[in-house]
Scaffold this active site. Sequence first.
Site, mmCIF file in Angstrom:
data_model
loop_
_atom_site.group_PDB
_atom_site.id
_atom_site.type_symbol
_atom_site.label_atom_id
_atom_site.label_comp_id
_atom_site.label_asym_id
_atom_site.label_seq_id
_atom_site.Cartn_x
_atom_site.Cartn_y
_atom_site.Cartn_z
ATOM 1 C CE1 TYR A 142 13.991 64.019 57.636
ATOM 2 C CE2 TYR A 142 14.287 62.068 58.991
ATOM 3 C CZ TYR A 142 13.479 63.057 58.484
ATOM 4 O OH TYR A 142 12.155 63.084 58.827
ATOM 5 C CG ASP A 245 9.034 63.116 58.151
ATOM 6 O OD1 ASP A 245 8.499 62.008 58.323
ATOM 7 O OD2 ASP A 245 9.245 63.933 59.072
HETATM 8 C C1 IPM Z 1 9.012 58.371 59.142
HETATM 9 C C2 IPM Z 1 9.299 58.792 60.550
HETATM 10 C C3 IPM Z 1 10.804 58.886 60.739
HETATM 11 C C4 IPM Z 1 11.333 59.943 59.788
HETATM 12 C C5 IPM Z 1 11.260 59.181 62.188
HETATM 13 C C6 IPM Z 1 10.691 58.166 63.169
HETATM 14 C C7 IPM Z 1 12.742 59.295 62.310
HETATM 15 O O1 IPM Z 1 8.668 59.980 60.853
HETATM 16 O O2 IPM Z 1 9.432 57.266 58.750
HETATM 17 O O3 IPM Z 1 8.372 59.136 58.423
HETATM 18 O O4 IPM Z 1 11.322 61.135 60.115
HETATM 19 O O5 IPM Z 1 11.759 59.582 58.693
HETATM 20 MG MG MG Z 2 7.399 60.687 59.328
#
Ligand code: IPM
Ligand code: MG
Length: 351
Positions: A142, A245
């Site tokens: 990320y 995630d």
């Molecule tokens: C989560 C969401 C987020 C992530 C997105 C909206 C960026 O999917 O909080 O799990 O990927 O972390």
């Molecule tokens: Mg998510």
Amino acid sequence: MKLNIALLAGDGIGPEVIDQAVKVSNAVAAKFNHEINWTPALTGAAAIDSVGEPYPDETHAICEAADAVLFGAIGHPRFDNDPSAKVRPEQGLLKMRKKLGLFANVRPTFTFPSLIDKSPLKRERIEGTDLIILRELTGGVYFGERGRKDNGNTAFDTMTYTRAEIQRLAKKGFEMAMTRSKRLCCVDKANVLESSRLWRETVQAMEKDYPEVEVSYEFVDAVAMRLVQWPSDYDVIITENLFGDILTDEASVISGSMGLMPSASVGEKARLYEPIHGSYPQAAGKDIANPLATVLSAAMLFEDFDLKNEAEAIRTVVNKSLAEGVVTEDLSEGGTAYKTSEVGDWLAKNL
Ligand code: IPM
Ligand code: MG
């Protein structure tokens, strides 16, 4: 106790579900003699529209000054199908996590006795499920280096971790395991990825500091399968950002509705509480979304301030609403579907 809470409703159904969590929290505060000061702040598409930025500095200042943040959801469909958009609501979420140092994301999965048959999984598979996925939230792919080369025809995202980042997350995992069944599972892809090998090496080296904790190591693909086959085999899972995630979305449906699962994101100082579901734009403004994940996130907030009875009071009244069928349409199955706001009113009244 006096609590200052930053209120980030965000996009889609965010404002509606947040309203219910505020109602319920205020009812708890009244019942147990606490004072909550709410400070609303802009985030997400709503913030882009008004100030051109999904996580404005002013919002950050409000979050930093608060004891905790209660967050709704972020995201808007008009950005999803536009890969060329320069600013996106989700950037605000990532920036917020990074700037507030929220490196540990606590996502529990548990079942509700009255909803066991709503799960897509068979009763005997899910009974007794009570697990926590501790997802690393400010590192990995990320936040690693990304870009294009070869005239835009090659793209790359980099999964990078430092030993220190892994240690601080794993420490939370070990500590959490100590308060529960003393089982910890480290999920990685160490058969392929160098960053996963560093995860494994780091966690293995920490085992000696927690001799009572039984640690297992599993590959993420196998866990994706085992999680829906034998969810009750797991207790505390620690994993890196992207794996977490994916696995937490998978785990969230075990309980029967994604609209039920709360989460907390914590750092050295800041704490943020949010439902694990997204902004559900199709339902925005219709007063139909399930507010329970947000209400239960408020319960996690109280718990983290050592207000255990307050948290328990919320969980009890939520269970009562489910048992009595005071539920939104995702759970009503042909019976009466209550509005989001009606569920919130009922919870506040029954506290
Ligand atoms: C989560 C969401 C987020 C992530 C997105 C909206 C960026 O999917 O909080 O799990 O990927 O972390
Ligand atoms: Mg998510």
